[in-house]
Design a protein around this motif. Structure first.
Motif, PDB file in Angstrom:
ATOM      1  N   ILE A  66       8.107  -8.526  -0.073  1.00 19.85           N
ATOM      2  CA  ILE A  66       8.128  -7.067   0.031  1.00 19.85           C
ATOM      3  C   ILE A  66       8.499  -6.436  -1.308  1.00 19.85           C
ATOM      4  N   ALA A  67       9.506  -6.991  -1.988  1.00 19.36           N
ATOM      5  CA  ALA A  67       9.898  -6.465  -3.292  1.00 19.36           C
ATOM      6  C   ALA A  67       8.748  -6.547  -4.288  1.00 19.36           C
ATOM      7  N   GLU A  68       8.016  -7.651  -4.270  1.00 19.32           N
ATOM      8  CA  GLU A  68       6.865  -7.808  -5.164  1.00 19.32           C
ATOM      9  C   GLU A  68       5.759  -6.820  -4.808  1.00 19.32           C
ATOM     10  N   GLN A  69       5.511  -6.634  -3.500  1.00 24.74           N
ATOM     11  CA  GLN A  69       4.486  -5.694  -3.073  1.00 24.74           C
ATOM     12  C   GLN A  69       4.818  -4.280  -3.548  1.00 24.74           C
ATOM     13  N   VAL A  70       6.064  -3.886  -3.356  1.00 25.97           N
ATOM     14  CA  VAL A  70       6.481  -2.549  -3.766  1.00 25.97           C
ATOM     15  C   VAL A  70       6.423  -2.405  -5.284  1.00 25.97           C
ATOM     16  N   ALA A  85      -0.311   8.685  -4.857  1.00 26.57           N
ATOM     17  CA  ALA A  85      -1.159   7.509  -5.041  1.00 26.57           C
ATOM     18  C   ALA A  85      -0.357   6.224  -4.889  1.00 26.57           C
ATOM     19  N   ALA A  86       0.864   6.205  -5.451  1.00 25.57           N
ATOM     20  CA  ALA A  86       1.705   5.016  -5.340  1.00 25.57           C
ATOM     21  C   ALA A  86       2.102   4.766  -3.892  1.00 25.57           C
ATOM     22  N   VAL A  87       2.441   5.837  -3.161  1.00 26.78           N
ATOM     23  CA  VAL A  87       2.785   5.695  -1.741  1.00 26.78           C
ATOM     24  C   VAL A  87       1.610   5.128  -0.964  1.00 26.78           C
ATOM     25  N   ALA A  88       0.406   5.603  -1.265  1.00 30.89           N
ATOM     26  CA  ALA A  88      -0.781   5.088  -0.579  1.00 30.89           C
ATOM     27  C   ALA A  88      -0.948   3.597  -0.832  1.00 30.89           C
ATOM     28  N   VAL A  93      -0.376  -2.143   1.405  1.00 29.27           N
ATOM     29  CA  VAL A  93      -0.124  -3.578   1.232  1.00 29.27           C
ATOM     30  C   VAL A  93       1.177  -4.055   1.869  1.00 29.27           C
ATOM     31  N   LEU A  94       2.070  -3.143   2.237  1.00 30.37           N
ATOM     32  CA  LEU A  94       3.408  -3.528   2.669  1.00 30.37           C
ATOM     33  C   LEU A  94       3.371  -4.363   3.944  1.00 30.37           C
TER      34      LEU A  94
END
Length: 201
Positions: A66-70, A85-88, A93-94
């Protein structure tokens, strides 16, 4: 660690995840994990001292994912941060896995009654918040955060709280698409003042 031991450990973790998700963390014995993995108790104890230790190995895998995905989703905007855009990207992927949420929730209740276990769990959660806060801090000169959040650390706490709330609802509704949509709405509302234009310092 030898390759054989790595494979044994991975099989134990996979088996434990399946058994925990089906029966609940507090209702599973070491023998059941060993049986599901096809190993003896000796194989278990050569890799883990307790079921708590095994769970933390599972938790580390998913917390790191999760940390890597974020971090990856937040790293694509250069020095600034296009929040919508970052939230999208984050919500796309989360990891939102119902079985994992069942296991994590069971263990949260278990840890809440055991201070030392609770502290270890808090330490792992802090790592995820740290990854988010680090990225928001690096973008702070070009991207405005709502003052009410109290800076990047407060924003990171808000992001994790939103994730916790949405995933709790997901456990009840079992609608992953709706959970992703709600998480996107919440994070955008939390991290912006309603504007989609990056702030210029």
């Amino acid at each position: 660690m030898t390759r054989r031991r790595v494979r044994t450990r991975a099989r134990l973790l996979d088996a434990a995840f399946t058994v925990f998700a089906a029966k609940g963390f507090g209702r599973v014995s070491i023998e059941e994990v060993c049986e599901a993995a096809g190993f003896s108790r000796g194989a278990f104890y050569s890799n883990f001292a307790t079921l708590d230790e095994l769970f933390f190995a599972l938790y580390r895998e998913r917390a790191e994912l999760i940390a890597e995905q974020v971090a990856d989703a937040l790293a694509l905007d250069g020095p600034g941060l296009d929040v919508p855009a970052a939230v999208a990207r984050v919500t796309e992927v989360l990891l939102l896995d119902v079985d994992w949420l069942l296991v994590k929730t069971d263990f949260l209740v278990h840890a809440a009654r055991r201070p030392a276990v609770a502290q270890a769990l808090l330490d792992h959660r802090a790592r995820l918040r740290g990854a988010i806060a680090d990225r928001l801090t690096r973008a702070a000169g070009r991207t405005a955060l709502p003052a009410v959040l109290g800076g990047a650390d407060g924003a990171a706490h808000a992001v994790v709280a939103a994730y916790d709330g949405v995933t709790t609802q997901l456990l009840l509704e079992r609608d992953v698409d709706a959970a992703r949509a709600w998480l996107g709405h919440l994070l955008t509302a939390l991290l912006t003042d309603g504007s989609t234009t990056p702030h210029e310092s």
